[in-house]
Design a protein around this motif. Sequence first.
Motif, short mmCIF file in Angstrom:
data_model
loop_
_atom_site.label_atom_id
_atom_site.label_comp_id
_atom_site.label_asym_id
_atom_site.label_seq_id
_atom_site.Cartn_x
_atom_site.Cartn_y
_atom_site.Cartn_z
N ARG A 203 75.87 -39.54 9.79
CA ARG A 203 76.04 -38.94 8.46
C ARG A 203 76.46 -37.48 8.61
NH1 ARG A 203 74.31 -42.13 3.84
NH2 ARG A 203 73.27 -43.95 4.71
N SER A 204 77.11 -36.97 7.60
CA SER A 204 77.47 -35.56 7.66
C SER A 204 76.70 -34.80 6.58
CB SER A 204 78.97 -35.39 7.46
OG SER A 204 79.36 -36.01 6.26
N GLY A 205 76.69 -33.51 6.74
CA GLY A 205 76.03 -32.68 5.74
C GLY A 205 74.82 -31.95 6.28
N LEU A 206 74.28 -32.43 7.41
CA LEU A 206 73.02 -31.84 7.88
C LEU A 206 73.19 -30.38 8.28
CD1 LEU A 206 70.09 -32.43 8.37
CD2 LEU A 206 70.64 -33.06 10.72
N ASP A 207 74.36 -30.06 8.88
CA ASP A 207 74.53 -28.67 9.31
C ASP A 207 74.50 -27.73 8.11
OD1 ASP A 207 76.85 -29.88 8.50
OD2 ASP A 207 78.15 -28.66 9.76
N VAL A 208 75.21 -28.14 7.05
CA VAL A 208 75.23 -27.27 5.88
C VAL A 208 73.84 -27.20 5.25
CG1 VAL A 208 76.39 -26.75 3.71
CG2 VAL A 208 77.62 -27.93 5.52
N ILE A 209 73.13 -28.32 5.26
CA ILE A 209 71.77 -28.30 4.72
C ILE A 209 70.94 -27.26 5.46
CG2 ILE A 209 69.61 -29.62 4.58
CD1 ILE A 209 71.25 -32.06 3.93
N LEU A 210 71.10 -27.24 6.79
CA LEU A 210 70.31 -26.28 7.56
C LEU A 210 70.67 -24.86 7.19
CD1 LEU A 210 70.00 -27.86 11.11
CD2 LEU A 210 68.27 -27.61 9.32
N TYR A 211 72.03 -24.57 7.09
CA TYR A 211 72.24 -23.16 6.79
C TYR A 211 72.05 -22.79 5.34
CZ TYR A 211 77.55 -23.42 6.98
OH TYR A 211 78.86 -23.66 6.84
N LEU B 64 72.91 -34.66 -1.17
CA LEU B 64 73.58 -35.80 -1.80
C LEU B 64 74.56 -36.45 -0.83
CD1 LEU B 64 74.30 -34.40 -5.39
CD2 LEU B 64 72.63 -36.14 -4.75
N LEU B 65 75.30 -35.61 -0.12
CA LEU B 65 76.27 -36.14 0.84
C LEU B 65 75.55 -36.93 1.92
CD1 LEU B 65 79.23 -36.11 1.86
CD2 LEU B 65 78.66 -34.04 3.13
N LEU B 66 74.45 -36.38 2.38
CA LEU B 66 73.69 -37.04 3.44
C LEU B 66 73.11 -38.36 2.92
CD1 LEU B 66 72.87 -36.21 6.35
CD2 LEU B 66 70.72 -35.45 5.40
N SER B 67 72.66 -38.37 1.69
CA SER B 67 72.00 -39.57 1.18
C SER B 67 72.99 -40.65 0.75
CB SER B 67 71.13 -39.22 -0.04
OG SER B 67 70.57 -37.97 0.08
N GLU C 284 81.57 -41.70 0.51
CA GLU C 284 82.33 -42.69 -0.23
C GLU C 284 82.16 -42.44 -1.74
OE1 GLU C 284 81.54 -47.34 -0.80
OE2 GLU C 284 81.24 -46.53 1.22
N PRO C 285 83.28 -42.35 -2.48
CA PRO C 285 83.15 -42.07 -3.91
C PRO C 285 82.50 -43.23 -4.66
CG PRO C 285 85.46 -42.12 -3.23
CD PRO C 285 84.66 -42.44 -2.03
N ARG C 286 81.71 -42.92 -5.68
CA ARG C 286 81.10 -43.95 -6.53
C ARG C 286 81.70 -43.90 -7.90
NH1 ARG C 286 76.09 -45.44 -4.11
NH2 ARG C 286 76.26 -44.75 -1.95
N SER C 287 81.51 -44.95 -8.65
CA SER C 287 81.95 -44.90 -10.04
C SER C 287 80.98 -45.70 -10.89
CB SER C 287 83.36 -45.46 -10.17
OG SER C 287 83.36 -46.80 -9.75
N VAL C 288 81.07 -45.47 -12.18
CA VAL C 288 80.20 -46.14 -13.13
C VAL C 288 81.08 -46.99 -14.02
CG1 VAL C 288 78.61 -45.82 -15.05
CG2 VAL C 288 78.60 -44.24 -13.12
N ALA C 289 80.75 -48.25 -14.16
CA ALA C 289 81.56 -49.12 -15.01
C ALA C 289 80.94 -49.17 -16.41
CB ALA C 289 81.64 -50.52 -14.41
N VAL C 290 81.81 -49.08 -17.41
CA VAL C 290 81.34 -49.23 -18.79
C VAL C 290 81.97 -50.49 -19.34
CG1 VAL C 290 81.24 -48.19 -21.07
CG2 VAL C 290 81.18 -46.76 -19.02
N GLY C 291 81.16 -51.42 -19.78
CA GLY C 291 81.66 -52.72 -20.21
C GLY C 291 82.64 -52.64 -21.37
N TYR C 292 82.39 -51.73 -22.29
CA TYR C 292 83.16 -51.73 -23.52
C TYR C 292 84.24 -50.68 -23.55
CZ TYR C 292 79.07 -48.80 -23.90
OH TYR C 292 78.07 -47.91 -23.63
N ALA C 293 84.68 -50.20 -22.37
CA ALA C 293 85.72 -49.17 -22.35
C ALA C 293 86.99 -49.72 -22.95
CB ALA C 293 85.98 -48.73 -20.92
N ALA C 294 87.58 -48.97 -23.86
CA ALA C 294 88.82 -49.41 -24.47
C ALA C 294 89.62 -48.19 -24.85
CB ALA C 294 88.52 -50.24 -25.73
N PRO C 295 90.95 -48.25 -24.73
CA PRO C 295 91.76 -47.11 -25.13
C PRO C 295 91.85 -46.97 -26.64
CG PRO C 295 93.14 -48.89 -24.32
CD PRO C 295 91.74 -49.37 -24.23
N LEU C 296 91.76 -45.77 -27.13
CA LEU C 296 91.94 -45.49 -28.56
C LEU C 296 93.23 -44.71 -28.72
CD1 LEU C 296 88.36 -44.21 -29.43
CD2 LEU C 296 89.26 -46.52 -29.68
#
Lengths: 342, 319, 269
Positions: free
Chosen positions: A306-314, B143-146, B150-162
């Motif tokens: 994983r990345s990010g740990l270095d920045v977390i530390l600083y 957040l990056l570590l956890s 990889e980018p995430r997204s949220v799906a909305v069932g009723y999305a529609a163009p207006l």
Amino acid sequence: MTAAGTGTHTGTRTGRQLLVLVIGAAAVATLPFILPPAQEAVAVRILIFALMGVAWNVMSGYGGMFSFGHAAYFGLGAYAGGYLIVRHGVSPWIGMAVGAALAAAFGVTTGFLAFRYRLKGAYFALATFAFAEMLHLLALSFEPIEAAAGLNVPLLQGSSWWMLQFPPGSPNYFWAILALTVLAVAATIALLRSKSGGYVIAIREDEQAASSLGIPVMRYKLLTVGVSAAMTAVAGAFYVQYYLYINPDLAFGSAVSIQAILPSVIGGIGTIWGPLIGAAVLGPLSDVTATLLRDPPAALAFLEGRSGLDVILYAALLIVIVLALPKGVYGALRSYFARGST
Amino acid sequence: MTRRAPLSLAARLAVAAAVVAVVLVLAYARSGSGIVVSQAVLTGLLLGGVYGLVAMGLTLIFGVLDIVNFAHGALMTVAMYGTVLLASHAGLDPYLTLLVTAPALFGIGMALQSGLINRTMGSSLANQLLLTLGIGLLIENVLLLSFGSEPRSVAVGYAAPLRAFGAVADLTRVIAFLGALGLAALLYLLLQRTRVGTAIRAVAANPDGAQLVGIDVRRMYVLTFALGTACAGAAGTLVAPFVTVEATTGELFNIIAFVVVVLGGMGNVVGALVGGLLIGLTEQLGGVLLPEQSPLLAVFVVFVLVLFLRPQGLFGRSS
Amino acid sequence: MTLLSVRGLSKSFRGVRALHDVSFDVADGRILGIIGPNGAGKTTLFAAVSGGVAADAGTVRFAGQDVTRWPDHRRARAGLVRTFQLMRPFGAMTVLDNVAVAAQVRASSRAAALAAPDAVLDRVGLARYRDQRSTELPAAELKRLELARALALRPRLLLLDEVLAGLVPAERGPVLDLLGTLRDEGITLVFVEHVMAAVMRLSDEVLVLDQGQVIAAGTPAEVTGDPRVVEAYLGDEAALASGDDGDDGNDGNDGNDDDADDEDPETPC
Ligand SMILES: Nc1ncnc2c1ncn2[C@@H]1O[C@H](COP(=O)(O)OP(=O)(O)OP(=O)(O)O)[C@@H](O)[C@H]1O
Ligand SMILES: [Mg+2]
């Protein structure tokens, strides 16, 4: 904070500082004979960090103009140096000079505008940030030198001081950046000792009082910005030459501005040795974490890859220092001994 | 040098409207298509509402605590990930997660202010700036570590163009806009009509005086930071359905919010909302005027001009 | 010879008329005392004359030159130097360095720059604080530091803004003696003071400001008898009449926190 270089007794202090600098540099110069080659890359990174920190400290530590946009100067140095060598085969030493001149001109121009409109404190910091981001965005779309794709410095055969290229693992890179950093520190010491140094500090302490005493405030603020920008550009030009690559994010990204701020903050803002100490603390962090993650102990196994740990530390270090040692490591030590000795 | 009398608010709004009109004409001349321009205006206004909400939180913190908060965007990202998790794992409707994310961010804000930031109140600008910067970097990289890169997204069932005036707007953006306006109104009412709001405004105007009349200033700081952070959180949830959620997504909002805050006048909550709409427009119309440049360039140019010419903001009295 | 000549000087701060059409002359080698109630515009007058604040209208001539458009640092180098009512030391510096910075501005050589500060510190009685941080000085000493820095510039004309404020009567004597010596050395003095006895003792002429306007000018005796002055000073009448030092809480007033420095950035609209 260091007193101005105007008093009668600062002569001895300056002499002592230069002596410490020379002895320290001589000791550090022997590192390539001691360190394994892999560690040498870390040492070079520390010194690039240190040079940026020394430069930032001139403008923001001694000059009191908090910059959040040193990426602008670093990036101009990096791109000037990179462009000249890649497209025209010009020596990186000339690239450094050109980059330094460009960055100083940019710093002085934007600084003039900011001071002319009397930006201070947070507003000034945000303006420097905006200027750096503008260059960042322009670099992402600048056609003439295809800046966006990044520049790759071509590899030469053999080894040349003039072209600043050596076989991988050569200690010459280390000695080159060491010399540049030592020069920057020496220049800072000389500046502080000079008449200008006294003015710069006076302006930081009270602009209006300084002006009323006949000090041309604008001129000396711009001088400070110009010197700081030029030093930062040298770091940028060296960076390209060492890593052989630059792109808009590496050159102008806001992470670069943060890197310029951190060494002084960790080590001690407005002190000669602070940025060097800060850089020595910060530089190895990413390698420590990289080593940790490559072969994590059981407790940290989940972190593998994983990345990010270095920045977390600083980031954590930054928070702790700001809260516990607001004068930085060196600043705190100095106050401690000053209290002890009286 | 003679000083001109300051323009009245109405006159300043008129000037702003005139500038917008000129830019619209230029954009039309440049693109040659009415649809392009109305699309830019619509997209700009819709997103501008969200900028306004983010900036309201930031400007509240600035106005009361006098702190330039670099952690605001990262806190917004926390809410985005909260929505991602609750929507995709617990199957909640993304907009319902607002009931979790906004209070959660309120709590995080309280903790940050009482645990860390309160200790640096009154210390140097650099210290406070660096502290929030550190907190922001810390959150972002946790957040990056956890969650990985990889980018995430949220799906909305009723999305529609207006559709409106030939322009198309996604339903999610319309909801975000309306939600932002609603929350902004709520915040405004809270500040103007409640005892707590009055106390907060008193602290902003004069901390020492507030202390004298028995207001617990530190508590108000905590509350204000928490409220501001909750704004960021709500905005994070509202935009989650139409942005790609990454650890650094909030950074851009943070930067834009700084611009908006300065434009609207630091500490001016209503100014932040209007400023948000203006910056939304600037961004989109800038993209039309300078198609080969990043739309953000126009935003920064406006930013620098405002810093130079009207550092107290378009709607601020010079104080 | 007229050293300083001020004509029609006006300055407003957002509607507040701090100075209105103020004119006066100061001859070389003379001492002009300026008095006036709180908020009369005395500090603003000094700021405008020294160039720290740009006047809205009027001219300032110094030593035969029109300096109206000169920035303050240029006026200071020409010998037109002010002190601040609210002390503004360079906090991070020692007392000596505070003075040395100013000395360097006018020093012809490095040696001169190094020798001058100590001599100045001696004169104002700060020698024993030489190596202390200026922030550690007591208020009375800070006042003297203001004076020392200004002297280090070797001024031709000094604008002194309440140098006696905050000094107990016993401390005033030496400062007044020093001002006398300065005059004897050829330095022209313009000083603002609430301590009436000092004004009466030292001034060759007195200028009375009220609400930004000159309401009286003349010798100390003429001015004291002027009914407009008495009226402007209604609260301080006793002090005026007795000619005693106005020790009635009027000195040591540093009430005007914003010493004309935080004027807003000039904005075009
Ligand atoms: N920077 C400023 N911004 C706004 N108003 C100002 C500023 N400086 C001075 N004033 C106003 O101008 C008027 C004159 O102030 P000034 O400080 O010149 O008076 P003063 O005669 O020196 O008073 P004191 O005896 O209290 O020192 C006052 O009403 C003051 O409030
Ligand atoms: Mg005054």
